[in-house]
Write a protein that holds these residues in place. Structure first.
Motif, PDB file in Angstrom:
ATOM      1  N   THR A  41      -7.514  -0.420 -21.305  1.00 24.91           N
ATOM      2  CA  THR A  41      -8.880  -1.030 -21.090  1.00 24.91           C
ATOM      3  C   THR A  41      -9.001  -1.859 -20.241  1.00 24.91           C
ATOM      4  O   THR A  41      -8.208  -2.867 -19.827  1.00 24.91           O
ATOM      5  CB  THR A  41      -9.221  -1.632 -22.595  1.00 24.91           C
ATOM      6  OG1 THR A  41      -8.970  -0.524 -23.570  1.00 24.91           O
ATOM      7  CG2 THR A  41     -10.761  -1.939 -22.495  1.00 24.91           C
ATOM      8  N   ILE A  42     -10.009  -1.902 -19.262  1.00 29.52           N
ATOM      9  CA  ILE A  42     -10.363  -2.896 -18.182  1.00 29.52           C
ATOM     10  C   ILE A  42     -11.849  -3.312 -18.359  1.00 29.52           C
ATOM     11  O   ILE A  42     -12.572  -2.850 -19.275  1.00 29.52           O
ATOM     12  CB  ILE A  42     -10.247  -2.064 -16.855  1.00 29.52           C
ATOM     13  CG1 ILE A  42     -11.139  -0.828 -16.607  1.00 29.52           C
ATOM     14  CG2 ILE A  42      -8.844  -1.509 -16.395  1.00 29.52           C
ATOM     15  CD1 ILE A  42     -11.415  -0.454 -15.271  1.00 29.52           C
ATOM     16  N   GLN A  43     -11.874  -4.416 -17.834  1.00 22.23           N
ATOM     17  CA  GLN A  43     -13.204  -5.074 -17.728  1.00 22.23           C
ATOM     18  C   GLN A  43     -13.841  -5.049 -16.458  1.00 22.23           C
ATOM     19  O   GLN A  43     -13.080  -4.902 -15.468  1.00 22.23           O
ATOM     20  CB  GLN A  43     -13.115  -6.822 -18.147  1.00 22.23           C
ATOM     21  CG  GLN A  43     -12.291  -6.878 -19.405  1.00 22.23           C
ATOM     22  CD  GLN A  43     -11.897  -8.286 -19.483  1.00 22.23           C
ATOM     23  OE1 GLN A  43     -11.586  -9.128 -18.366  1.00 22.23           O
ATOM     24  NE2 GLN A  43     -12.360  -8.899 -20.563  1.00 22.23           N
ATOM     25  N   TYR A  44     -15.188  -5.116 -16.247  1.00 24.47           N
ATOM     26  CA  TYR A  44     -15.684  -5.104 -15.059  1.00 24.47           C
ATOM     27  C   TYR A  44     -16.805  -5.909 -15.152  1.00 24.47           C
ATOM     28  O   TYR A  44     -17.456  -6.361 -16.226  1.00 24.47           O
ATOM     29  CB  TYR A  44     -16.314  -3.765 -14.646  1.00 24.47           C
ATOM     30  CG  TYR A  44     -17.363  -3.184 -15.474  1.00 24.47           C
ATOM     31  CD1 TYR A  44     -18.862  -3.416 -15.050  1.00 24.47           C
ATOM     32  CD2 TYR A  44     -17.373  -2.377 -16.466  1.00 24.47           C
ATOM     33  CE1 TYR A  44     -19.840  -2.878 -15.816  1.00 24.47           C
ATOM     34  CE2 TYR A  44     -18.254  -2.016 -17.332  1.00 24.47           C
ATOM     35  CZ  TYR A  44     -19.663  -2.276 -17.014  1.00 24.47           C
ATOM     36  OH  TYR A  44     -20.740  -1.921 -17.980  1.00 24.47           O
ATOM     37  N   CYS A  52     -21.882  -6.602 -17.076  1.00 27.11           N
ATOM     38  CA  CYS A  52     -20.214  -6.515 -17.296  1.00 27.11           C
ATOM     39  C   CYS A  52     -20.262  -5.576 -18.335  1.00 27.11           C
ATOM     40  O   CYS A  52     -21.167  -5.369 -19.272  1.00 27.11           O
ATOM     41  CB  CYS A  52     -20.009  -7.672 -17.424  1.00 27.11           C
ATOM     42  SG  CYS A  52     -20.750  -8.956 -18.812  1.00 27.11           S
ATOM     43  N   GLU A  54     -16.627  -3.085 -20.758  1.00 31.19           N
ATOM     44  CA  GLU A  54     -15.240  -2.794 -20.729  1.00 31.19           C
ATOM     45  C   GLU A  54     -15.452  -1.178 -20.744  1.00 31.19           C
ATOM     46  O   GLU A  54     -16.326  -0.633 -21.161  1.00 31.19           O
ATOM     47  CB  GLU A  54     -14.632  -3.231 -22.035  1.00 31.19           C
ATOM     48  CG  GLU A  54     -14.358  -4.628 -22.253  1.00 31.19           C
ATOM     49  CD  GLU A  54     -13.506  -4.885 -23.415  1.00 31.19           C
ATOM     50  OE1 GLU A  54     -13.083  -6.064 -23.396  1.00 31.19           O
ATOM     51  OE2 GLU A  54     -13.141  -4.193 -24.493  1.00 31.19           O
ATOM     52  N   ASN A  56     -12.799   1.942 -21.386  1.00 27.43           N
ATOM     53  CA  ASN A  56     -11.435   2.688 -21.788  1.00 27.43           C
ATOM     54  C   ASN A  56     -11.255   3.874 -20.669  1.00 27.43           C
ATOM     55  O   ASN A  56     -11.694   4.810 -20.461  1.00 27.43           O
ATOM     56  CB  ASN A  56     -11.586   3.312 -23.194  1.00 27.43           C
ATOM     57  CG  ASN A  56     -10.222   3.953 -23.792  1.00 27.43           C
ATOM     58  OD1 ASN A  56      -9.423   4.404 -22.868  1.00 27.43           O
ATOM     59  ND2 ASN A  56     -10.105   4.233 -24.964  1.00 27.43           N
ATOM     60  N   ASP A  77      -7.754  -6.323 -15.653  1.00 28.62           N
ATOM     61  CA  ASP A  77      -7.456  -6.106 -17.083  1.00 28.62           C
ATOM     62  C   ASP A  77      -7.484  -7.372 -17.796  1.00 28.62           C
ATOM     63  O   ASP A  77      -7.956  -8.569 -17.211  1.00 28.62           O
ATOM     64  CB  ASP A  77      -5.948  -5.763 -16.990  1.00 28.62           C
ATOM     65  CG  ASP A  77      -4.980  -6.705 -16.470  1.00 28.62           C
ATOM     66  OD1 ASP A  77      -4.135  -7.357 -17.256  1.00 28.62           O
ATOM     67  OD2 ASP A  77      -5.267  -6.962 -15.391  1.00 28.62           O
ATOM     68  N   HIS A  78      -7.323  -7.327 -19.362  1.00 29.52           N
ATOM     69  CA  HIS A  78      -7.526  -8.465 -20.000  1.00 29.52           C
ATOM     70  C   HIS A  78      -6.637  -9.684 -19.543  1.00 29.52           C
ATOM     71  O   HIS A  78      -7.225 -10.922 -19.781  1.00 29.52           O
ATOM     72  CB  HIS A  78      -7.385  -8.166 -21.457  1.00 29.52           C
ATOM     73  CG  HIS A  78      -8.570  -7.432 -22.081  1.00 29.52           C
ATOM     74  ND1 HIS A  78      -9.617  -7.772 -22.407  1.00 29.52           N
ATOM     75  CD2 HIS A  78      -8.162  -6.055 -22.227  1.00 29.52           C
ATOM     76  CE1 HIS A  78     -10.418  -6.910 -22.652  1.00 29.52           C
ATOM     77  NE2 HIS A  78      -9.663  -5.501 -22.989  1.00 29.52           N
TER      78      HIS A  78
END
Length: 126
Positions: A41-44, A52, A54, A56, A77-78
């Motif tokens: 999972t990444i955040q943008y 903004c 997340e 998968n 990433d987190h």
């Protein structure tokens, strides 16, 4: 789309510029880098329009990352150990990382890179 274009290119080092966005040609590599580190999972964050969320990585198509924002975007990433950022009015994608050997990533994916250090000035590109 990028795969279809690459099939027609005679020179593997030829890329079409996509101003303000992460290049279509490195998105698959970026996803692979995250997945190889066990990150699913990444955040943008898109700072201009203030959006903004997340994603998968196991459930998206690479083109979705390219289309996250109409202008610059940051993905990470987190733990914030590695981030990628498109640059407004530019064709470059920045990789920001705290890994000990960023050269290994650059070499593994056959990228061109300018590696900056703590002594690098903010206007290094001028």
């Amino acid at each position: 789309m990028a795969d279809k274009l690459l099939l027609k290119l005679k020179d593997d080092d030829l890329y079409f510029p996509s101003e303000d966005k992460i290049s279509h040609f490195v998105v698959k590599d970026i996803i692979q880098i995250y997945l190889s580190q066990g990150i699913k999972t990444i955040q943008y964050s898109e700072p201009i329009l203030d959006s903004c969320g997340e994603l998968n990585l196991l459930q998206i198509e690479p083109i979705e990352i390219c289309n996250l924002a109409p202008t610059e975007v940051i993905i990470t990433d987190h733990s914030h150990s590695i981030a990628f950022m498109s640059v407004y009015d530019s064709f470059i994608t920045l990789m920001l990382t705290n890994v000990h050997d960023p050269f290994a990533i650059v070499k593994e994916y056959n990228w061109n890179a300018i590696v900056c250090s703590d002594d690098t000035k903010i206007n290094w590109f001028l």
